[in-house]
Design a protein around this motif. Sequence first.
Motif, PDB file in Angstrom:
ATOM      1  N   SER A  60      27.484  49.555  36.773  1.00  0.00           N
ATOM      2  CA  SER A  60      27.970  48.289  36.232  1.00  0.00           C
ATOM      3  C   SER A  60      29.195  48.411  35.335  1.00  0.00           C
ATOM      4  N   CYS A  61      29.682  49.608  35.108  1.00  0.00           N
ATOM      5  CA  CYS A  61      30.999  49.725  34.481  1.00  0.00           C
ATOM      6  C   CYS A  61      32.034  48.971  35.319  1.00  0.00           C
ATOM      7  N   GLY A  62      31.758  48.812  36.615  1.00  0.00           N
ATOM      8  CA  GLY A  62      32.668  48.070  37.483  1.00  0.00           C
ATOM      9  C   GLY A  62      32.792  46.606  37.122  1.00  0.00           C
ATOM     10  N   LYS A  63      31.820  46.047  36.412  1.00  0.00           N
ATOM     11  CA  LYS A  63      31.904  44.637  36.039  1.00  0.00           C
ATOM     12  C   LYS A  63      33.097  44.376  35.119  1.00  0.00           C
ATOM     13  N   GLY A  64      33.448  45.347  34.298  1.00  0.00           N
ATOM     14  CA  GLY A  64      34.624  45.180  33.447  1.00  0.00           C
ATOM     15  C   GLY A  64      35.905  45.105  34.256  1.00  0.00           C
ATOM     16  N   LEU A  65      35.980  45.862  35.352  1.00  0.00           N
ATOM     17  CA  LEU A  65      37.139  45.803  36.236  1.00  0.00           C
ATOM     18  C   LEU A  65      37.193  44.455  36.945  1.00  0.00           C
ATOM     19  N   THR A  66      36.054  43.964  37.408  1.00  0.00           N
ATOM     20  CA  THR A  66      36.001  42.654  38.048  1.00  0.00           C
ATOM     21  C   THR A  66      36.408  41.557  37.069  1.00  0.00           C
ATOM     22  N   ALA A  67      35.887  41.612  35.852  1.00  0.00           N
ATOM     23  CA  ALA A  67      36.248  40.617  34.843  1.00  0.00           C
ATOM     24  C   ALA A  67      37.753  40.637  34.582  1.00  0.00           C
ATOM     25  N   THR A  68      38.336  41.832  34.531  1.00  0.00           N
ATOM     26  CA  THR A  68      39.774  41.933  34.293  1.00  0.00           C
ATOM     27  C   THR A  68      40.558  41.269  35.421  1.00  0.00           C
ATOM     28  N   ALA A  69      40.100  41.434  36.658  1.00  0.00           N
ATOM     29  CA  ALA A  69      40.760  40.780  37.784  1.00  0.00           C
ATOM     30  C   ALA A  69      40.697  39.257  37.652  1.00  0.00           C
ATOM     31  N   VAL A  70      39.533  38.743  37.266  1.00  0.00           N
ATOM     32  CA  VAL A  70      39.383  37.291  37.083  1.00  0.00           C
ATOM     33  C   VAL A  70      40.331  36.799  35.991  1.00  0.00           C
ATOM     34  N   HIS A  71      40.401  37.527  34.877  1.00  0.00           N
ATOM     35  CA  HIS A  71      41.254  37.090  33.768  1.00  0.00           C
ATOM     36  C   HIS A  71      42.740  37.176  34.123  1.00  0.00           C
ATOM     37  N   LEU A  72      43.096  38.139  34.946  1.00  0.00           N
ATOM     38  CA  LEU A  72      44.484  38.235  35.400  1.00  0.00           C
ATOM     39  C   LEU A  72      44.859  36.983  36.192  1.00  0.00           C
ATOM     40  N   LEU A  73      43.962  36.536  37.062  1.00  0.00           N
ATOM     41  CA  LEU A  73      44.224  35.321  37.831  1.00  0.00           C
ATOM     42  C   LEU A  73      44.207  34.086  36.940  1.00  0.00           C
ATOM     43  N   ALA A  74      43.369  34.083  35.919  1.00  0.00           N
ATOM     44  CA  ALA A  74      43.372  32.967  34.970  1.00  0.00           C
ATOM     45  C   ALA A  74      44.690  32.937  34.198  1.00  0.00           C
ATOM     46  N   ASP A  75      45.195  34.102  33.808  1.00  0.00           N
ATOM     47  CA  ASP A  75      46.481  34.192  33.126  1.00  0.00           C
ATOM     48  C   ASP A  75      47.598  33.606  33.975  1.00  0.00           C
ATOM     49  N   ARG A  76      47.493  33.751  35.286  1.00  0.00           N
ATOM     50  CA  ARG A  76      48.523  33.254  36.201  1.00  0.00           C
ATOM     51  C   ARG A  76      48.303  31.802  36.608  1.00  0.00           C
ATOM     52  N   GLY A  77      47.222  31.187  36.114  1.00  0.00           N
ATOM     53  CA  GLY A  77      46.937  29.804  36.455  1.00  0.00           C
ATOM     54  C   GLY A  77      46.315  29.618  37.822  1.00  0.00           C
ATOM     55  N   VAL A  78      45.829  30.710  38.422  1.00  0.00           N
ATOM     56  CA  VAL A  78      45.232  30.638  39.752  1.00  0.00           C
ATOM     57  C   VAL A  78      43.758  30.283  39.680  1.00  0.00           C
ATOM     58  N   LEU A  79      43.063  30.733  38.637  1.00  0.00           N
ATOM     59  CA  LEU A  79      41.647  30.441  38.429  1.00  0.00           C
ATOM     60  C   LEU A  79      41.468  29.684  37.121  1.00  0.00           C
ATOM     61  N   ASP A  80      40.510  28.766  37.128  1.00  0.00           N
ATOM     62  CA  ASP A  80      40.137  27.993  35.939  1.00  0.00           C
ATOM     63  C   ASP A  80      38.678  28.310  35.630  1.00  0.00           C
ATOM     64  N   TYR A  81      38.403  28.800  34.424  1.00  0.00           N
ATOM     65  CA  TYR A  81      37.041  29.172  34.058  1.00  0.00           C
ATOM     66  C   TYR A  81      36.054  28.026  34.236  1.00  0.00           C
ATOM     67  N   ASP A  82      36.496  26.812  33.998  1.00  0.00           N
ATOM     68  CA  ASP A  82      35.569  25.677  34.014  1.00  0.00           C
ATOM     69  C   ASP A  82      35.554  24.930  35.347  1.00  0.00           C
ATOM     70  N   ALA A  83      36.237  25.469  36.335  1.00  0.00           N
ATOM     71  CA  ALA A  83      36.161  24.899  37.681  1.00  0.00           C
ATOM     72  C   ALA A  83      34.901  25.399  38.367  1.00  0.00           C
ATOM     73  N   PRO A  84      34.290  24.586  39.217  1.00  0.00           N
ATOM     74  CA  PRO A  84      33.146  25.070  39.989  1.00  0.00           C
ATOM     75  C   PRO A  84      33.572  26.214  40.914  1.00  0.00           C
ATOM     76  N   VAL A  85      32.698  27.187  41.065  1.00  0.00           N
ATOM     77  CA  VAL A  85      32.944  28.250  42.040  1.00  0.00           C
ATOM     78  C   VAL A  85      33.199  27.639  43.412  1.00  0.00           C
ATOM     79  N   ALA A  86      32.475  26.561  43.729  1.00  0.00           N
ATOM     80  CA  ALA A  86      32.609  25.916  45.039  1.00  0.00           C
ATOM     81  C   ALA A  86      33.983  25.297  45.253  1.00  0.00           C
ATOM     82  N   ALA A  87      34.764  25.077  44.193  1.00  0.00           N
ATOM     83  CA  ALA A  87      36.120  24.572  44.372  1.00  0.00           C
ATOM     84  C   ALA A  87      36.984  25.601  45.093  1.00  0.00           C
TER      85      ALA A  87
END
Length: 374
Positions: A60-87
């Motif tokens: 599960s050390c890999g979860k930190g790498l996955t989280a970093t990928a999500v935050h990178l996309l959030a930084d770029r405006g590609v992902l929104d934390y409060d959007a439904p996954v289904a969006a």
Amino acid sequence: MDAQARTEELLHAYVASGRETGLQVAAWLDGALVVDAWAGTADPATGRAVDGDTLFQLYSCGKGLTATAVHLLADRGVLDYDAPVAAYWPEFGVHGKDRITVRHALTHRAGIPRLPDDFTLGDLADWDRACAVVADMTPVWEPGTRSGYHPVVFGWLLGETVRRADGRRPDRFVREEITGPLGIDGSLDFGIPGAALPRVAHHAEAADADTHAVSARHAPADTPLRTLSSAAQANHPLRLGACVPSSAVGTARGLARLYAALARGGELDGVRLLSPDRIATATATAVHGIDATLGNPMRRGLGYLLGRPGTPMGHARVFGHDGVGESIGFADPAHRFSLAVAKNRLTDDWTPASTTYALAAAIREALGLPLPGA
């Protein structure tokens, strides 16, 4: 005694005493690698020694790498934390999961913590099949109402969200956007190519660490995942080769370098991963209390574990993730410090008596940093 010498002394003592079989430790301080040490045996069956490039199942050390990928996309405006996954992933929005947000997934509040009992090794190794299983799951609690660890589901839940939002599967995404630019491609991955298998350490449960049993490496693809021990999974080529973003395969050196960048506000050697503001958002306390799956106290940011006194991370502002067997990687931004430990004796002790805690304390002391929990 400096941090490198002290770490080498401890590692060799742990191996000589039989406390550990093989392990690596790496630490960075203010952008410089200050500890890069290893000791012991990677595979007792062959006598192959651990070196700095030996790969370990970091779980599960890999979860930190996955989280970093999500935050990178959030930084770029590609992902929104409060959007439904289904969006991003429409097929996911069934059986009451339409209200599950990216934030719920990051904080283990999606309510789908466990895979079905009949989920197999073959399912795990097939990205589309695994994602289809997750998409068809039904929450076991109302999403958003409690935080309970999602050990394996976390990876596909967020990994497929990354793929749908960006177009690249998460293993390719992290190679091209994170590990490649940082120079650690091949030292930190969700899954490895067959050519890298000879670099992997043989893992064993603590009670069986002196045995050379390899039969579990040949378990057929239709073997239910729940019937295999952590060590059996860690040694299996299907698990090692699969893209499972809840886990990682890598070296302590690679994991510590990822967190070295995050400890310095998201930048290392001219490579910018995240903005300082994004790191502050991602590592603020999002949930805390008793974990609904594990029954243990926890503090979580968005995808990262946060430090608690009495644990190797210790301080509240420290963030990262640990994994089965006491592997760990974390960043301490207040001191621009990062640490990673990888080991193949899969012990399960996060108290001050553990190897990982002792190493974290010894390195911090040698560097003049506050001890865990201080």
